[in-house]
Scaffold this motif. Structure first.
Motif, short mmCIF file in Angstrom:
data_model
loop_
_atom_site.label_atom_id
_atom_site.label_comp_id
_atom_site.label_asym_id
_atom_site.label_seq_id
_atom_site.Cartn_x
_atom_site.Cartn_y
_atom_site.Cartn_z
N LYS C 121 0.83 -1.19 0.00
CA LYS C 121 0.00 0.00 0.00
C LYS C 121 0.87 1.25 0.00
O LYS C 121 0.59 2.21 -0.71
N ALA C 122 1.96 1.21 0.79
CA ALA C 122 2.85 2.37 0.86
C ALA C 122 3.48 2.65 -0.50
O ALA C 122 3.52 3.79 -0.97
N GLU C 123 3.93 1.58 -1.14
CA GLU C 123 4.53 1.75 -2.47
C GLU C 123 3.51 2.29 -3.46
O GLU C 123 3.82 3.15 -4.28
N ALA C 124 2.28 1.76 -3.36
CA ALA C 124 1.24 2.20 -4.27
C ALA C 124 0.94 3.68 -4.06
O ALA C 124 0.79 4.44 -5.02
N ASP C 125 0.85 4.09 -2.80
CA ASP C 125 0.58 5.50 -2.52
C ASP C 125 1.70 6.38 -3.07
O ASP C 125 1.45 7.45 -3.63
N GLN C 126 2.93 5.91 -2.91
CA GLN C 126 4.07 6.63 -3.44
C GLN C 126 3.94 6.78 -4.96
O GLN C 126 4.15 7.85 -5.52
N LEU C 127 3.51 5.70 -5.59
CA LEU C 127 3.32 5.69 -7.04
C LEU C 127 2.26 6.71 -7.45
O LEU C 127 2.44 7.47 -8.41
N ALA C 128 1.16 6.75 -6.69
CA ALA C 128 0.09 7.69 -6.99
C ALA C 128 0.61 9.12 -6.89
O ALA C 128 0.33 9.97 -7.74
N VAL C 129 1.40 9.37 -5.84
CA VAL C 129 1.95 10.72 -5.65
C VAL C 129 2.84 11.10 -6.84
O VAL C 129 2.70 12.18 -7.42
N GLU C 130 3.71 10.18 -7.24
CA GLU C 130 4.59 10.43 -8.39
C GLU C 130 3.79 10.79 -9.63
O GLU C 130 4.06 11.79 -10.29
N GLN C 131 2.82 9.93 -9.94
CA GLN C 131 2.09 10.12 -11.19
C GLN C 131 1.25 11.39 -11.15
O GLN C 131 1.13 12.08 -12.15
N LEU C 132 0.69 11.68 -9.99
CA LEU C 132 -0.14 12.88 -9.90
C LEU C 132 0.72 14.13 -10.00
O LEU C 132 0.32 15.14 -10.56
N LYS C 134 3.29 14.39 -11.79
CA LYS C 134 3.57 14.49 -13.21
C LYS C 134 2.47 15.23 -13.95
O LYS C 134 2.74 16.02 -14.85
N VAL C 135 1.20 14.94 -13.59
CA VAL C 135 0.10 15.58 -14.30
C VAL C 135 -0.41 16.80 -13.54
O VAL C 135 -1.44 17.37 -13.90
N GLY C 136 0.31 17.18 -12.48
CA GLY C 136 -0.01 18.42 -11.77
C GLY C 136 -1.29 18.38 -10.96
O GLY C 136 -1.98 19.38 -10.83
N LEU C 137 -1.62 17.23 -10.42
CA LEU C 137 -2.89 17.14 -9.69
C LEU C 137 -2.72 16.55 -8.29
O LEU C 137 -3.67 15.97 -7.74
N LEU C 138 -1.55 16.70 -7.73
CA LEU C 138 -1.31 16.10 -6.42
C LEU C 138 -2.33 16.56 -5.39
O LEU C 138 -2.76 15.79 -4.53
N ASP C 139 -2.76 17.81 -5.51
CA ASP C 139 -3.72 18.33 -4.52
C ASP C 139 -5.11 17.70 -4.66
O ASP C 139 -5.97 17.92 -3.82
N ARG C 140 -5.33 16.93 -5.70
CA ARG C 140 -6.66 16.31 -5.88
C ARG C 140 -6.66 14.83 -5.50
O ARG C 140 -7.59 14.10 -5.83
N ILE C 141 -5.64 14.39 -4.82
CA ILE C 141 -5.45 12.95 -4.59
C ILE C 141 -6.63 12.30 -3.86
O ILE C 141 -6.95 11.14 -4.09
N ASP C 142 -7.31 13.06 -3.00
CA ASP C 142 -8.42 12.47 -2.25
C ASP C 142 -9.78 12.79 -2.85
O ASP C 142 -10.81 12.46 -2.26
N TYR C 143 -9.80 13.42 -4.01
CA TYR C 143 -11.07 13.77 -4.63
C TYR C 143 -11.66 12.56 -5.34
O TYR C 143 -10.96 11.63 -5.72
#
Ligand SMILES: Nc1ncnc2c1ncn2[C@@H]1O[C@H](COP(=O)(O)OP(=O)(O)O)[C@@H](O)[C@H]1O
Ligand SMILES: [Mg+2]
Lengths: 210, 218, 255
Positions: C121-132, C134-143
């Motif tokens: 899960k930790a690795e997956a979350d890290q992956l999500a952060v990386e990819q977001l 990249k597309v400039g949407l890190l602030d929308r991660i919980d939307y």
């Protein structure tokens, strides 16, 4: 199987009578209930809402028991068949109230407004504009109510009305062919439901032609 | 003879116990009908024909016949072929299967209503059919089917009264036992009805909360 | 290693009944190449793109991803396992996003990696952060998807595809469903991918974008590739009459 068949047929006839009589009573209760729920009088609206809420909030079986076993305590003496018809009709009437009310309020408001601007009275508008359209809308959902009612008639077996389920139970418990007896009763129920469904379809098509 | 509701309170404990059994059988039946509904829906939609056809027949029979008749078959019928289920178990199975068939219809419609793009989105990521179904399709279908399934659970609560007929000592049968002691059917059936009404209010409130929660979590 | 293509489509043909949607199409895409497919609607662009990951199976012809034939004929069960592993290497972005509405942005991105790559899960979350990021949407991660604009949805969909670390990305009119003012943010993300030398096949109606970003342009009409070449050639000096007609209509509005 052949030997018990006549008993099942006779019982199916009782089920049909139960369904027809309580269905007719349900339609009447439903019409009155819907009228009450849509009336301008707060007291009537409350009475209509209470009817729907209490009947739909409690088991139909208990309602049958109250009328049949409790009736004599308040001076109502009915045989099992009569009590069954009245309780089932009163019960399905609450569901039909909601069906009819739903159909009536789903007729477009613009229709009412158009009629009123023509000078029709509230009652005239209802009778000649709203109701005809609502009737068409309520045929199918009322058909669903009737379908439920046909299966619901089974519970008067609990007050020993010799209808299909009562008869089936007797043979399920005494012949060594429970599944066959179940099937026999089941096929008869489905035949009744099927024919009723044809009737509903026919009505619906006819209404749609207008 | 007039009505006298003071006969009820001495039996309050017995009625309460009956009410608890009603709740127990309703909850068990509802859980069975919910998961059974999902399984049946998946069978009806995806199983091979040899499984699907007998299932269709079973569903058709269960939707076309009264619940009470089904309870008689399960309880008295199974005894005939040597399967002696406790009444409570027979009642839960009967209620659960009966409503599972209805829920299955609702869930099938819910699954069909999930957009094809959702399958494609999941499959292009490499998810298998089963994974797609489990993680993408069913969770979405569940959302759209919660209100109608909730209605079925309310119906299940009221139909749970029928298991009194096969001897489950729930609310209806408890009131009958009180009646056999007091000969006061009106008072006790009205009391039972009141209990059902209250349980029903509780169930409706619970279902409304679940619906709200689900609507937020989108 | 030779300079063999990542994607190799050989004699692809597809019909629906008597309607021939693809007629003997061959296409090779090399690592790092960016190919645009343009053409009138109904010409078979989507069908071709969706044949690459066997979403719409071909009637005949072969699709290869590096050393593996994508549309290999296999018994159902083996095919399932095969295609699922192939698809993990092919990212796809749809016109209508196809985000999972019941999952938030993080879970949309991590669902497949978690299930298929067995990462924590930790690795997956890290992956999500990386990819977001990249597309400039890190602030929308919980939307949830319903809380995002169309442009944001499409950027999340791209992030979701990228999280599988695909070897090639397919875009099927990724900006066609967007309001005009939201198109640019998605184009920017795609341009950024181009700079990182992601291999991409892009079906698009935006000639300007195709011209800026792509190495090769294919013009399709009625199930055949009518003309193909570098963007300068296709857009400035097309040889085929049908290409000229199409471009006349579609370049009118732009520039
Ligand atoms: N499932 C289908 N059944 C029948 N015809 C289809 C199907 N999918 C696509 N087509 C037809 O195939 C042709 C090509 O479609 P498509 O690849 O979507 O075109 P494009 O993406 O270039 O607009 C069209 O004529 C379309 O109507
Ligand atoms: Mg297309």
């Amino acid at each position: 199987m052949i030997r018990v068949f006549p008993f099942f047929l006779e019982a199916a006839w009782v089920t049909i009578q139960l369904a027809v009589l309580s269905g007719a009573m349900g339609l009447a209760c439903g019409a009155l209930g819907a009228a009450a729920r849509l009336s301008r009088s707060p007291a009537l609206r409350f009475a209509g809402a209470a009817y729907v809420s209490v009947i739909r909030g409690t088991p139909a079986l208990i309602q049958v028991f109250i009328l049949y076993f409790g009736g004599p305590q308040v001076g109502i003496q009915l045989d099992a068949f009569e009590a069954g018809v009245l309780a089932l009709g009163f019960n399905i009437g609450a569901y039909m109230t909601e069906t009819m009310r739903g159909a009536i309020i789903s007729v477009d408001r613009g229709q009412t407004e158009a009629a009123r601007t023509l000078g029709l009275s509230r009652f005239e508008t209802f009778r000649s504009v709203t109701l005809p359209q609502a009737l068409r809308l309520m045929i199918r959902p009322l058909g669903v109510n009737i379908n439920a009612l046909i299966k619901g008639t089974a519970l008067v077996a609990a007050i020993s009305v010799v209808e299909l389920t009562y008869t089936a139970q007797r043979y399920i418990g005494s012949t060594y062919k429970p599944f066959e007896m179940f099937l026999l009763a089941g096929v008869l129920y489905m035949a009744i439901i099927y024919v009723t469904g044809l009737g509903v379809n026919w009505l619906d098509r006819r209404a749609a032609l207008r | 003879m007039g009505l006298d509701f003071t006969v009820v309170p001495p039996f309050a404990g017995a009625l309460l116990t009956g009410a608890l059994w009603t709740i127990a059988i309703t909850v068990s039946g509802a859980v069975l009908s919910f998961f059974g509904g999902i399984v049946f829906a998946v069978i009806a939609l995806y199983a091979p024909l040899v499984v699907r056809l007998p299932f269709r027949l079973f569903a058709w029979l269960f939707m076309g016949t009264p619940l009470l008749l089904q309870l008689f078959l399960i309880y008295f019928g199974l005894i005939q072929i040597g399967v002696d289920l406790p009444a409570f178990v027979a009642g839960v199975i009967g209620l659960g299967l009966h409503f599972a068939v209805y829920n299955s219809d609702i869930i099938q419609a819910g699954i069909r209503a999930v957009d094809i793009g959702q399958y494609e989105g999941a499959r292009t990521l490499g998810l298998s059919r089963l994974q797609t179904l489990r993680k993408v399709v069913v969770p979405q279908a569940i959302r759209s089917v919660v209100p109608p399934i909730g209605n079925n659970m309310i119906a299940l609560l009221k139909d749970s009264a029928l298991v009194s007929v096969i001897g489950v000592a729930e609310l209806t049968l408890s009131s009958q036992m009180a009646i056999s002691r007091t000969f006061r059917p009106f008072e006790f059936y009205v009391a039972a009805a009141a209990c059902y009404y209250v349980i029903n209010l509780g169930l409706e409130a619970g279902l409304r909360r679940i619906e709200r929660r689900i609507q937020i979590a989108r | 290693m030779t300079d063999r293509p990542i994607i190799d489509i050989r004699h692809a043909a597809k019909s629906y009944g008597t309607l021939e949607v693809l007629k003997d199409i061959s296409l090779q895409v090399k690592k790092g190449q960016i190919v645009a497919i343009i053409g009138p609607s109904g010409s078979g662009k989507s069908t071709l793109l969706r044949a690459i990951n066997d979403l719409d199976p071909l009637t005949s012809g072969e699709v290869w991803l590096e050393d593996a034939q994508v549309n290999k004929k296999l018994p159902t069960r083996q095919y399932e396992a095969h295609i699922n592993s192939v698809r993990q290497n092919i990212g796809m972005v749809f016109q209508h996003f196809n985000l999972f509405p019941h999952l938030n942005v993080r879970d949309n991105i991590t669902l497949a990696p978690k299930m298929l790559k067995g990462i924590s899960k930790a690795e997956a979350d890290q992956l999500a952060v990386e990819q977001l990021n990249k597309v400039g949407l890190l602030d929308r991660i919980d939307y949830y998807p319903s809380q995002l604009s169309g442009g944001q949805k499409q950027r999340v969909a791209i992030a979701r595809a990228l999280a599988m670390k695909p070897k090639v990305m397919l875009f099927d009119e990724a900006t066609s469903a967007l309001d005009p003012e939201l198109v640019e943010e998605v184009n920017l993300v795609m341009k950024q991918l181009a700079e990182e030398h992601m291999t991409m096949i892009i079906v698009t109606h935006e000639m300007g974008f195709a011209q800026d970003v792509c190495d090769r342009v294919l013009f399709m009409d009625q199930g055949v590739v009518v003309e193909e070449g570098p963007p300068e050639v296709i857009f400035k000096t097309p040889a085929n009459e049908r290409t000229k007609n199409f471009l006349r209509k579609h370049l009118k509005g732009q520039n």
